[in-house]
Write an enzyme that holds these catalytic residues in place. Structure first.
Site, PDB file in Angstrom:
ATOM      1  CB  THR A 153      -0.957  -0.006   1.204  1.00 45.10           C
ATOM      2  OG1 THR A 153      -1.855  -1.108   1.057  1.00 45.10           O
ATOM      3  CG2 THR A 153      -1.759   1.278   1.298  1.00 45.10           C
ATOM      4  CG  ASP A 154       4.824   1.339   1.664  1.00 40.53           C
ATOM      5  OD1 ASP A 154       4.520   0.376   0.941  1.00 40.53           O
ATOM      6  OD2 ASP A 154       5.926   1.423   2.241  1.00 40.53           O
ATOM      7  N   GLY A 155       3.827   1.905  -1.278  1.00 41.48           N
ATOM      8  CA  GLY A 155       4.345   2.187  -2.615  1.00 41.48           C
ATOM      9  C   GLY A 155       3.259   2.696  -3.543  1.00 41.48           C
ATOM     10  NE  ARG A 217       3.607  -0.530   6.093  1.00 43.85           N
ATOM     11  CZ  ARG A 217       4.616  -0.654   5.213  1.00 43.85           C
ATOM     12  NH1 ARG A 217       5.688  -1.355   5.548  1.00 43.85           N
ATOM     13  NH2 ARG A 217       4.525  -0.121   4.021  1.00 43.85           N
TER      14      ARG A 217
END
Length: 409
Positions: A153-155, A217
């Protein structure tokens, strides 16, 4: 007569040269928001005040040059990638970092758009198996997907945000329609990276079952990104995710770190409430502690406050600043690379991934001015580290220097 004409010609050429020399780099290179930007942050916030703005800008330039030379690499014809380890591998997290940094440095770095477009083409060449607009999270030195062609998800979020910034930086009428590309990945994030029952950010498009389906996260809590996603797409569901994210921050802070403001690497849902993950949940024994994922939290959450003035996480940030100043006696050299949520240090060593983001969180109030100045100087003068640390240091310097800017529809 000929001599007069030639004289006039040479004068015109000379004048043109002067104009070209004094034209701002951003104008010459077509950047609408060239570095440096000197953004006005939320009223009452601060920047380092012991160095000049020019010195801060130069520190960012220097760190960018070092970062670019170390980690930004060609990946075949017309593509670039971010090499994140000695084996020549990369991950989507690193790719998102590269895309945001290149768009922010446009107008100062003459190759920024070339890098950005090459990074975009690499992202499109490595789609997740679950949705073609999300990025497969890891590739080897031969640019082949490894360890599962699914997304993180962060990418995905950083790539999407970078594309929105690119639309503002260069417009979307060229060979790449940045705005449409951004909307495509934003919609894919909503579809696959968001749990639309709990309105939480999943760990990735793979995390759809068991405890992973409801886990999240905190280092993914990019609230300013999500507000931009809402604005760019008009999708009101992003309001649900934003509100739930703030709620989880407050819940973990109140229940598990009232004296520190620290957030864990991973959060799980159990019995209808959210709590730190247990040891070994996903990555290791420190999954429920403030460790190498959550080191980014002060940067991510505080940046939203600086850009929007939203106070919903302000109490947690203030406690975080109070704790870290106290436990280090105001010396960034005493920051440790990991803490229990109660405040005990996990290790005896330091890391730029940990101390630099505390400079961003310090910016929320003038009561942290001396600490902010110390973190700035310590970060600028620190020894070079590996990809992860250097990336976080560069982002932190970018924000601290006033050169972060946000998407506005």
């Amino acid at each position: 007569m000929r001599n007069v004409r030639m004289s006039l010609f040479h004068k015109c050429v000379s004048m043109l040269c002067v104009v070209l020399m004094i034209t701002p780099a951003g104008f010459a290179l077509g950047a609408n928001k060239p570095f440096p930007q000197h953004t006005s942050y939320t009223s009452g916030s601060i920047k380092p005040n012991h160095v000049t703005q020019a010195a801060m800008d130069d520190a960012v330039r220097s760190k960018w040059s070092s970062w670019k030379n170390s980690f930004l690499k060609p990946a075949g014809t017309g593509q670039y990638y971010v090499q994140y380890n000695a084996a020549g591998e990369t991950v989507s997290e690193a790719h998102g970092y590269g895309m945001i940094l290149t768009v922010l440095m446009a107008g100062d770095d003459p190759n920024a758009k070339t890098y950005f477009d090459g990074l975009y083409r690499y992202y499109r060449a490595h789609p997740s198996n679950n949705n073609p607009y999300l990025m497969a999270w890891k590739q080897n030195s031969s640019f082949q997907n490894i360890e599962g062609a699914n997304s993180a998800t962060d990418g995905d979020m950083d790539i999407a945000y970078a594309l929105l910034l690119a639309d503002k930086q260069w417009g979307s009428n060229g060979s790449i329609n940045y705005l449409q590309a951004a909307r495509n990945i934003i919609n894919a994030i909503m579809s696959h990276d968001v749990n639309q029952t709990q309105w939480t950010l999943r760990l990735g498009d793979w995390a759809t079952s068991g405890n992973y389906n409801t886990a999240t996260r905190p280092s993914d809590f990019m609230l300013n990104h999500m507000k931009a996603f809402r604005q760019a797409t008009g999708d009101a569901r992003w309001d649900n995710v934003i509100n739930q994210t703030y709620s989880i921050i407050q819940s973990i802070y109140n229940g598990y770190s009232p004296n520190t403001g620290l957030l864990p690497d991973f959060v799980v849902r159990s019995g209808g409430s959210y709590q730190p993950a247990g040891a070994g949940f996903l990555e290791g024994p420190n999954d429920g502690n403030y460790y190498y994922n959550s080191a980014r939290v002060p940067w991510r959450i505080a940046t939203d406050y600086l850009m929007t003035g939203d106070t919903r996480a302000l109490q947690q940030l203030n406690q975080l600043n109070t704790f870290i100043k106290s436990t280090t006696n105001g010396n960034p050299a005493n920051v440790r690379a990991g803490y229990l949520l109660s405040g005990g240090a996990l290790v005896s060593y330091n890391s730029g991934a940990f101390y630099a983001p505390f400079g961003v969180s310090a910016m929320i109030s003038s009561s942290h001015q001396a600490w902010l100045n110390s973190v700035w100087s310590y970060t600028v003068n620190a020894s070079t580290e590996a990809y992860y640390e250097e990336s976080i240091k560069l982002f932190s310097l970018m924000v601290m220097s006033g050169n972060w800017w946000t998407y506005e529809g």
